[in-house]
Design a protein around this motif. Sequence first.
Motif, PDB file in Angstrom:
ATOM      1  N   ILE B  74       0.986  -1.136  -0.028  1.00  0.00           N
ATOM      2  CA  ILE B  74       0.035   0.231  -0.203  1.00  0.00           C
ATOM      3  C   ILE B  74       0.703   1.082   0.040  1.00  0.00           C
ATOM      4  N   ARG B  75       0.395   2.221  -1.027  1.00  0.00           N
ATOM      5  CA  ARG B  75       1.151   3.488  -0.632  1.00  0.00           C
ATOM      6  C   ARG B  75      -0.156   4.690  -0.984  1.00  0.00           C
ATOM      7  N   ASN B  76       0.275   5.728  -0.498  1.00  0.00           N
ATOM      8  CA  ASN B  76      -0.860   6.797  -0.666  1.00  0.00           C
ATOM      9  C   ASN B  76      -0.889   7.355  -2.105  1.00  0.00           C
ATOM     10  N   THR B  77       0.473   7.790  -2.437  1.00  0.00           N
ATOM     11  CA  THR B  77       0.595   8.398  -3.940  1.00  0.00           C
ATOM     12  C   THR B  77       1.662   7.761  -4.669  1.00  0.00           C
ATOM     13  N   VAL B  78       1.542   7.965  -6.001  1.00  0.00           N
ATOM     14  CA  VAL B  78       2.290   7.203  -7.066  1.00  0.00           C
ATOM     15  C   VAL B  78       3.686   7.664  -6.865  1.00  0.00           C
ATOM     16  N   GLN B  80       5.279   7.612  -4.102  1.00  0.00           N
ATOM     17  CA  GLN B  80       5.854   6.845  -2.859  1.00  0.00           C
ATOM     18  C   GLN B  80       6.043   5.244  -3.286  1.00  0.00           C
ATOM     19  N   THR B  81       7.168   4.662  -2.357  1.00  0.00           N
ATOM     20  CA  THR B  81       7.208   3.191  -2.461  1.00  0.00           C
ATOM     21  C   THR B  81       5.954   2.614  -1.665  1.00  0.00           C
ATOM     22  N   ALA B  82       5.389   1.705  -2.165  1.00  0.00           N
ATOM     23  CA  ALA B  82       4.394   1.128  -1.523  1.00  0.00           C
ATOM     24  C   ALA B  82       5.028   0.005  -0.426  1.00  0.00           C
ATOM     25  N   LEU B  83       4.604  -0.139   0.875  1.00  0.00           N
ATOM     26  CA  LEU B  83       4.972  -1.148   1.549  1.00  0.00           C
ATOM     27  C   LEU B  83       4.049  -2.189   1.943  1.00  0.00           C
ATOM     28  N   PRO B  84       4.406  -3.246   2.388  1.00  0.00           N
ATOM     29  CA  PRO B  84       3.387  -4.637   2.681  1.00  0.00           C
ATOM     30  C   PRO B  84       2.717  -4.229   3.909  1.00  0.00           C
ATOM     31  N   TYR B 450      -5.553   3.392  -7.709  1.00  0.00           N
ATOM     32  CA  TYR B 450      -5.621   2.130  -8.844  1.00  0.00           C
ATOM     33  C   TYR B 450      -4.860   1.038  -8.023  1.00  0.00           C
ATOM     34  N   LEU B 451      -4.817  -0.248  -8.763  1.00  0.00           N
ATOM     35  CA  LEU B 451      -4.217  -1.317  -8.342  1.00  0.00           C
ATOM     36  C   LEU B 451      -3.490  -1.789  -9.182  1.00  0.00           C
ATOM     37  N   ASP B 452      -2.150  -2.256  -9.009  1.00  0.00           N
ATOM     38  CA  ASP B 452      -1.429  -2.936 -10.014  1.00  0.00           C
ATOM     39  C   ASP B 452      -0.596  -3.764  -9.392  1.00  0.00           C
ATOM     40  N   LEU B 453       0.673  -4.370 -10.316  1.00  0.00           N
ATOM     41  CA  LEU B 453       1.443  -5.539  -9.375  1.00  0.00           C
ATOM     42  C   LEU B 453       2.590  -4.735  -8.857  1.00  0.00           C
ATOM     43  N   ASP B 454       3.075  -5.251  -7.618  1.00  0.00           N
ATOM     44  CA  ASP B 454       3.943  -4.724  -6.970  1.00  0.00           C
ATOM     45  C   ASP B 454       5.489  -4.814  -7.517  1.00  0.00           C
ATOM     46  N   PRO B 455       6.497  -4.133  -7.712  1.00  0.00           N
ATOM     47  CA  PRO B 455       7.628  -4.520  -8.532  1.00  0.00           C
ATOM     48  C   PRO B 455       8.625  -5.320  -7.464  1.00  0.00           C
ATOM     49  N   THR B 456       8.390  -5.217  -6.092  1.00  0.00           N
ATOM     50  CA  THR B 456       9.333  -5.873  -5.226  1.00  0.00           C
ATOM     51  C   THR B 456       8.711  -6.952  -4.406  1.00  0.00           C
ATOM     52  N   TRP B 457       7.742  -6.963  -3.792  1.00  0.00           N
ATOM     53  CA  TRP B 457       7.279  -7.843  -2.841  1.00  0.00           C
ATOM     54  C   TRP B 457       6.527  -9.192  -3.392  1.00  0.00           C
ATOM     55  N   LYS B 458       6.853 -10.186  -2.788  1.00  0.00           N
ATOM     56  CA  LYS B 458       6.334 -11.650  -3.356  1.00  0.00           C
ATOM     57  C   LYS B 458       5.274 -12.403  -2.655  1.00  0.00           C
ATOM     58  N   ASP B 459       4.380 -12.931  -2.904  1.00  0.00           N
ATOM     59  CA  ASP B 459       3.704 -13.790  -1.768  1.00  0.00           C
ATOM     60  C   ASP B 459       4.615 -15.185  -1.774  1.00  0.00           C
ATOM     61  N   ALA B 460       3.710 -16.016  -0.938  1.00  0.00           N
ATOM     62  CA  ALA B 460       4.501 -17.096  -0.474  1.00  0.00           C
ATOM     63  C   ALA B 460       4.640 -18.371  -1.764  1.00  0.00           C
ATOM     64  N   TYR B 461       4.091 -17.781  -3.060  1.00  0.00           N
ATOM     65  CA  TYR B 461       4.163 -18.762  -4.149  1.00  0.00           C
ATOM     66  C   TYR B 461       4.966 -18.103  -5.250  1.00  0.00           C
ATOM     67  N   PRO B 464       4.076 -11.797  -7.574  1.00  0.00           N
ATOM     68  CA  PRO B 464       4.299 -10.365  -7.356  1.00  0.00           C
ATOM     69  C   PRO B 464       2.880 -10.115  -6.261  1.00  0.00           C
ATOM     70  N   LEU B 465       3.114  -9.278  -5.366  1.00  0.00           N
ATOM     71  CA  LEU B 465       1.808  -8.918  -4.634  1.00  0.00           C
ATOM     72  C   LEU B 465       1.127  -7.710  -5.340  1.00  0.00           C
ATOM     73  N   LEU B 466      -0.087  -7.613  -5.096  1.00  0.00           N
ATOM     74  CA  LEU B 466      -1.028  -6.668  -5.657  1.00  0.00           C
ATOM     75  C   LEU B 466      -0.405  -5.252  -4.904  1.00  0.00           C
ATOM     76  N   ARG B 467      -0.599  -4.157  -5.604  1.00  0.00           N
ATOM     77  CA  ARG B 467      -0.254  -2.999  -5.032  1.00  0.00           C
ATOM     78  C   ARG B 467      -1.406  -2.001  -4.835  1.00  0.00           C
ATOM     79  N   MET B 468      -1.713  -1.543  -3.799  1.00  0.00           N
ATOM     80  CA  MET B 468      -2.883  -0.319  -3.869  1.00  0.00           C
ATOM     81  C   MET B 468      -2.361   1.265  -3.697  1.00  0.00           C
ATOM     82  N   THR B 469      -2.642   1.904  -4.747  1.00  0.00           N
ATOM     83  CA  THR B 469      -2.581   3.056  -4.529  1.00  0.00           C
ATOM     84  C   THR B 469      -3.507   4.043  -3.954  1.00  0.00           C
ATOM     85  N   PHE B 470      -3.626   4.501  -2.910  1.00  0.00           N
ATOM     86  CA  PHE B 470      -4.853   4.987  -2.345  1.00  0.00           C
ATOM     87  C   PHE B 470      -4.688   6.024  -1.168  1.00  0.00           C
TER      88      PHE B 470
END
Lengths: 242, 592
Positions: B74-78, B80-84, B450-461, B464-470
């Motif tokens: 999640i991050r607030n603005t485009v 920023q770096t979104a954090l888990p 909006y929502l897109d795929l995160d460039p850094t963090w991954k799930d247990a599988y 890429p995690l989903l990224r929220m910009t909100f």
Amino acid sequence: MVKSDPTSAPKPRFTLPRRSVTSALLGTTAFWLTQPSAGISRALAREAATAPYSPQFFTAAEYAFLMAATERLFPKDHNGPGATELGVPEFIDRQMQTPYGVGDNWYMSAPFQEGPANLGYQLPLVPRALYRQGIASLERYTHQQYGKNFAALPAPTQDIILTALEGGSLQLESIPGRTFFEQLRTNTLEGAFSDPLYGGNHNLGGWLMLGFPGARADFMDWVNQEGTAYPLPPVSLSGQTA
Amino acid sequence: MNTKNADAIIVGAGWAGTIMAKELTEAGLSVIVLERGKEHTTAIEGAYPDSIDELRGAIRKRLFQNLAKTTVTIRNTVDQTALPYRQLAAFLPGEGVGGAGLHWSGVHFRADPNDLRLRSAMEERYGKNFIPKDMHLQDYGVTYEELEPFFDKAEKVFGTSGTAYTVKGKVIGDGNVFAPDRSSDFPLPAMNDTFSAATFRKAAHDAGYHPYSLPAANASQPYTNPYGCQMGPCNFCGYCSGYDCYLYSKASPNVNILPALRQDKRFTLISNAHVLRVDLDGSKTKATGVTYLDTTTQRETSLKADLVILSAFQFHNVHLMLLSGIGKPYDPVKNTGTIGRNFVYQTITTSRVWLPENNYTNQFIGAGGVGVAIDDFNSMNFDHGPLGFVGGSPVWVNQAGVKPIAAAVGTGGHGTPRWGKGYKDALVDTYKHSLAIDAHGSNMAYRDVYLDLDPTWKDAYGLPLLRMTFTWKDNDIRMNQYVVNKIAPIARAMGATKVSLNHLEFGQPFDTRHYQTTHLGGGAIMGDNPQTSALNRYLQSWDVSNVFVIGSNAFPQGMGYNPTGTVAALAYWSAHHIRTTYLKSPGPMVQA
């Protein structure tokens, strides 16, 4: 006592709630509520409350900190018992031995990166490690500052330290003071108000204070009594009454 | 050669998935439902008294998504770096059979007709220029009149308790005067008012507003639904929200649909099955099936089917579309693509009113869906002209059962001690004598949310995690502040000794650390234009016509009402058109 490093410790065995010998023998709450067993229940509760608890996760020194700090956060007063009387330190020690203690449902994948506070917790530390490192760092600070352990300080000094942690002006090395404070505050309140089966809320003292009736969970006759207080005292999941 | 495993594969066993499974098996299709969590049944995990344990339940999050496996950033603005999102707090998706439909509260609304065509309705009343440029205000592409039979059906399946205002144009009760007309009454009469709700009802009425009973999927009487599933009357135990109702009184997929489905040979439910992707053919216009991981054996399996229904939680549907390459990802810079577009939430703020000390609010007594609300400042029920914002909020007392740990953790702040001396006085006073009034409002869609795929963090599988910009925008903050201020005269009329009005603040970013609501929406929205919506009006993917995506992901903007009633109606609407049109001639049901 040998204390394991929380980062290398094997995942602790999860003690399932209500699978104690007591509950296995005595069955469901419905049984407790309808049988004249309140006397037995009270006797068991008394025994549990008076038996000294030896911490399994915390060292004696860490536990002394926990006893002192939780009592400052939730002090005995005219409303009712404080944290130590309610068994809050025991509760927190027991929680460290559950999956919660190792952050089992927290996302703990790297990289760990600091960010704005509103984006939430970003430390690579699960609750066990937060307590171990946080308490150690805080005791180093109190020694440096006051030449004593936290527990040996007078209450007003303890309050000054806790206030500094809460406000964020005191940093515990890699742990922001506020993070440590919120962990401790939350666990303290959980211990005061969770079902006694987890080791806190001794004699349902937390629930009595609030007028919370515990596991009664049936209020058909009290949906609207024009603002009259609910009349029945609390009962625990295992049928303990106050 | 026919090698398919089933006619249809459904991802997720919540409300949307079980409704679709019921409808499609009724149509004669064989259906496999894949649920990544475990089984949940009332008789076992939901049984008294273990199910009403606050620590194990809402606090240690027994029924919620396990973030250790997968989460979002999640991050607030485009910039920023979104954090888990490492610890559950702001929102609480479900996991396991029943999904979030097992631990929901039960507030069961029909969408307001204007909310379903909000751009058109606002333009008609206030002109095109009223709508801010960066606001992606859109119509659903389906009207209330079209959805009415499906709202009606969902209420009958859920055993919803309520008081109607009009049925077939005739006033029949003292329900919500702003509510749209109905083809039939609620299946059950409204739940009784708690003391808090009754006090609010009188005060709101005296202040000149129009109070009504919240429609609740908490049964006020014994009930048998059209599937033969039975509910018992609610006893106001207070363990709805965050819990599995031990009394079979709160509607859930587990109580209201699955008992019937499980008897159908055409229905297969596989739990602990985490879907990794929808498999597409080379043209990327047809799904061949899905691939899932059995999380108990770690074995990957691919299943083939003619039809794939995504009915996981809102953002998981969007995540799966992005991971599978269904449609074009949204690009906020170019303002192109649709997957991830119009990600929305709701603006919920809770104010508190203290009553005189001889008034005990007994806040532990309640039910998730029960309460009294006013709609005077919701949707388009008031004049936005001089106010200059889009949207609104119902205001209500929804005493769902306040438990002691939650009350204790939440007490303090705003000048009141959070611990130590004075804290316990505040806690006891607040718990015994106060009540909460919520402004549960809309949230509009914006170009840079909006929502897109995160460039850094991954799930247990390894995905890429989903990224929220909100974050909160001025339009929604102004709306929230306007509505919250309307609470003051009601609180006075209630005889309040103290009032704490809480509203959103300008410049204050979305905070992930405190629970707000699980009513996330959008990201794969329905509409009438494939350039600005991921799904057509039947919730069919514009890009892959044998994929339907059911959930609040379809909402173009966040409405003031709770979403589940509309999600259920959209599921029945989509299923109806699959049954009557699509199955006869598979392919796009609307030409792009």
